[in-house]
Design a protein around this motif. Structure first.
Motif, PDB file in Angstrom:
ATOM      1  N   ASP A  35       0.842  -1.200   0.000  1.00  0.00           N
ATOM      2  CA  ASP A  35       0.000   0.000   0.000  1.00  0.00           C
ATOM      3  C   ASP A  35       0.876   1.248   0.000  1.00  0.00           C
ATOM      4  O   ASP A  35       2.019   1.223   0.437  1.00  0.00           O
ATOM      5  CB  ASP A  35      -0.886   0.041   1.249  1.00  0.00           C
ATOM      6  CG  ASP A  35      -1.696  -1.212   1.430  1.00  0.00           C
ATOM      7  OD1 ASP A  35      -1.902  -1.606   2.603  1.00  0.00           O
ATOM      8  OD2 ASP A  35      -2.123  -1.817   0.436  1.00  0.00           O
ATOM      9  N   TRP A  36       0.267   2.331  -0.449  1.00  0.00           N
ATOM     10  CA  TRP A  36       0.904   3.640  -0.353  1.00  0.00           C
ATOM     11  C   TRP A  36       0.035   4.556   0.508  1.00  0.00           C
ATOM     12  O   TRP A  36      -1.179   4.631   0.315  1.00  0.00           O
ATOM     13  CB  TRP A  36       1.082   4.265  -1.730  1.00  0.00           C
ATOM     14  CG  TRP A  36       2.148   3.622  -2.545  1.00  0.00           C
ATOM     15  CD1 TRP A  36       2.003   2.648  -3.489  1.00  0.00           C
ATOM     16  CD2 TRP A  36       3.553   3.915  -2.485  1.00  0.00           C
ATOM     17  NE1 TRP A  36       3.221   2.315  -4.010  1.00  0.00           N
ATOM     18  CE2 TRP A  36       4.198   3.075  -3.416  1.00  0.00           C
ATOM     19  CE3 TRP A  36       4.334   4.808  -1.742  1.00  0.00           C
ATOM     20  CZ2 TRP A  36       5.576   3.094  -3.624  1.00  0.00           C
ATOM     21  CZ3 TRP A  36       5.691   4.823  -1.947  1.00  0.00           C
ATOM     22  CH2 TRP A  36       6.302   3.973  -2.875  1.00  0.00           C
ATOM     23  N   LEU A  47      -4.501   6.666   3.589  1.00  0.00           N
ATOM     24  CA  LEU A  47      -4.281   5.666   2.561  1.00  0.00           C
ATOM     25  C   LEU A  47      -4.522   6.294   1.194  1.00  0.00           C
ATOM     26  O   LEU A  47      -5.558   6.908   0.963  1.00  0.00           O
ATOM     27  CB  LEU A  47      -5.215   4.482   2.769  1.00  0.00           C
ATOM     28  CG  LEU A  47      -5.150   3.377   1.723  1.00  0.00           C
ATOM     29  CD1 LEU A  47      -3.794   2.681   1.743  1.00  0.00           C
ATOM     30  CD2 LEU A  47      -6.261   2.361   1.954  1.00  0.00           C
ATOM     31  N   VAL A  48      -3.574   6.100   0.308  1.00  0.00           N
ATOM     32  CA  VAL A  48      -3.690   6.619  -1.052  1.00  0.00           C
ATOM     33  C   VAL A  48      -4.108   5.524  -2.021  1.00  0.00           C
ATOM     34  O   VAL A  48      -5.029   5.687  -2.812  1.00  0.00           O
ATOM     35  CB  VAL A  48      -2.347   7.236  -1.511  1.00  0.00           C
ATOM     36  CG1 VAL A  48      -2.427   7.667  -2.963  1.00  0.00           C
ATOM     37  CG2 VAL A  48      -1.958   8.393  -0.614  1.00  0.00           C
ATOM     38  N   ILE A  69      -1.500   2.187  -8.766  1.00  0.00           N
ATOM     39  CA  ILE A  69      -0.598   1.337  -7.992  1.00  0.00           C
ATOM     40  C   ILE A  69      -0.386   0.052  -8.763  1.00  0.00           C
ATOM     41  O   ILE A  69      -1.317  -0.492  -9.383  1.00  0.00           O
ATOM     42  CB  ILE A  69      -1.158   1.054  -6.580  1.00  0.00           C
ATOM     43  CG1 ILE A  69      -0.130   0.312  -5.726  1.00  0.00           C
ATOM     44  CG2 ILE A  69      -2.475   0.289  -6.632  1.00  0.00           C
ATOM     45  CD1 ILE A  69      -0.534   0.175  -4.255  1.00  0.00           C
ATOM     46  N   SER A  70       0.841  -0.432  -8.739  1.00  0.00           N
ATOM     47  CA  SER A  70       1.142  -1.701  -9.389  1.00  0.00           C
ATOM     48  C   SER A  70       2.211  -2.410  -8.586  1.00  0.00           C
ATOM     49  O   SER A  70       2.856  -1.826  -7.710  1.00  0.00           O
ATOM     50  CB  SER A  70       1.589  -1.487 -10.837  1.00  0.00           C
ATOM     51  OG  SER A  70       2.765  -0.703 -10.896  1.00  0.00           O
ATOM     52  N   ARG A  71       2.389  -3.678  -8.930  1.00  0.00           N
ATOM     53  CA  ARG A  71       3.337  -4.491  -8.179  1.00  0.00           C
ATOM     54  C   ARG A  71       4.040  -5.442  -9.142  1.00  0.00           C
ATOM     55  O   ARG A  71       3.408  -6.033 -10.029  1.00  0.00           O
ATOM     56  CB  ARG A  71       2.618  -5.295  -7.095  1.00  0.00           C
ATOM     57  CG  ARG A  71       3.511  -6.275  -6.356  1.00  0.00           C
ATOM     58  CD  ARG A  71       2.749  -7.009  -5.281  1.00  0.00           C
ATOM     59  NE  ARG A  71       3.591  -8.000  -4.647  1.00  0.00           N
ATOM     60  CZ  ARG A  71       3.206  -8.773  -3.621  1.00  0.00           C
ATOM     61  NH1 ARG A  71       1.994  -8.640  -3.125  1.00  0.00           N
ATOM     62  NH2 ARG A  71       4.032  -9.655  -3.110  1.00  0.00           N
ATOM     63  N   ASP A  72       5.320  -5.580  -8.932  1.00  0.00           N
ATOM     64  CA  ASP A  72       6.109  -6.549  -9.675  1.00  0.00           C
ATOM     65  C   ASP A  72       6.927  -7.311  -8.652  1.00  0.00           C
ATOM     66  O   ASP A  72       7.930  -6.801  -8.138  1.00  0.00           O
ATOM     67  CB  ASP A  72       7.022  -5.850 -10.682  1.00  0.00           C
ATOM     68  CG  ASP A  72       7.843  -6.836 -11.492  1.00  0.00           C
ATOM     69  OD1 ASP A  72       8.751  -6.392 -12.227  1.00  0.00           O
ATOM     70  OD2 ASP A  72       7.589  -8.055 -11.403  1.00  0.00           O
ATOM     71  N   LYS A  94       3.715   0.860   2.733  1.00  0.00           N
ATOM     72  CA  LYS A  94       3.450  -0.076   3.817  1.00  0.00           C
ATOM     73  C   LYS A  94       3.155  -1.446   3.222  1.00  0.00           C
ATOM     74  O   LYS A  94       2.394  -1.552   2.253  1.00  0.00           O
ATOM     75  CB  LYS A  94       2.243   0.364   4.655  1.00  0.00           C
ATOM     76  CG  LYS A  94       2.050  -0.467   5.917  1.00  0.00           C
ATOM     77  CD  LYS A  94       0.679  -0.253   6.536  1.00  0.00           C
ATOM     78  CE  LYS A  94      -0.347  -1.126   5.872  1.00  0.00           C
ATOM     79  NZ  LYS A  94      -1.648  -1.117   6.572  1.00  0.00           N
ATOM     80  N   ILE A  95       3.761  -2.469   3.783  1.00  0.00           N
ATOM     81  CA  ILE A  95       3.472  -3.816   3.313  1.00  0.00           C
ATOM     82  C   ILE A  95       2.966  -4.674   4.457  1.00  0.00           C
ATOM     83  O   ILE A  95       3.214  -4.389   5.623  1.00  0.00           O
ATOM     84  CB  ILE A  95       4.716  -4.492   2.677  1.00  0.00           C
ATOM     85  CG1 ILE A  95       5.758  -4.800   3.758  1.00  0.00           C
ATOM     86  CG2 ILE A  95       5.298  -3.630   1.571  1.00  0.00           C
ATOM     87  CD1 ILE A  95       6.856  -5.744   3.274  1.00  0.00           C
ATOM     88  N   GLY A  96       2.229  -5.692   4.090  1.00  0.00           N
ATOM     89  CA  GLY A  96       1.851  -6.728   5.033  1.00  0.00           C
ATOM     90  C   GLY A  96       2.618  -7.972   4.630  1.00  0.00           C
ATOM     91  O   GLY A  96       2.454  -8.460   3.511  1.00  0.00           O
TER      92      GLY A  96
END
Length: 117
Positions: A35-36, A47-48, A69-72, A94-96
């Motif tokens: 998350d950002w 939270l954005v 938002i993206s994830r690699d 922030k990560i979980g």
């Protein structure tokens, strides 16, 4: 040990773009969510954008249509377009992360985004 390093912040004129990155390092854990958040002076952290384990995304109303938002793998990105002065803030990743069935929140150190009018 989980470590997060954010980058990509800076000074940009209104209408411009920035791309933030959050690189997660370490081993022995699974990154479930990325998350950002952002925090402007005198305001609470908000939270954005959120990216959950299933790949679903969610955005604050104030950034919908402008931010992506993206994830690699273990890197999260926040593409910010059509920036406005009110987007000025410190942006945090922030990560979980944890095992398969548990998760702990981890925060990055933050990166400053300043949008001039």
């Amino acid at each position: 040990q989980v470590q997060l390093v954010e980058s990509g912040g800076g000074l940009v004129q209104a209408g411009g773009s920035l791309r933030l990155s959050c690189i997660v390092s370490g081993s022995g854990f699974i990154v479930h969510t990325m998350d950002w958040y952002r925090q402007a002076p005198g305001k609470e952290r908000e939270l954005v954008a959120a990216h959950n384990a299933a790949g679903n995304t969610n955005y604050a109303d104030s950034v919908k249509g402008r931010f992506t938002i993206s994830r690699d793998k273990n890197t999260a990105y926040l593409q910010m377009n059509s920036l406005k002065p009110e987007d000025t803030a410190v942006y945090y990743c922030k990560i979980g992360a944890g095992g398969r069935w548990d998760s702990t929140d981890y925060w990055g150190q933050g990166t400053q985004v300043t949008v001039s009018s």
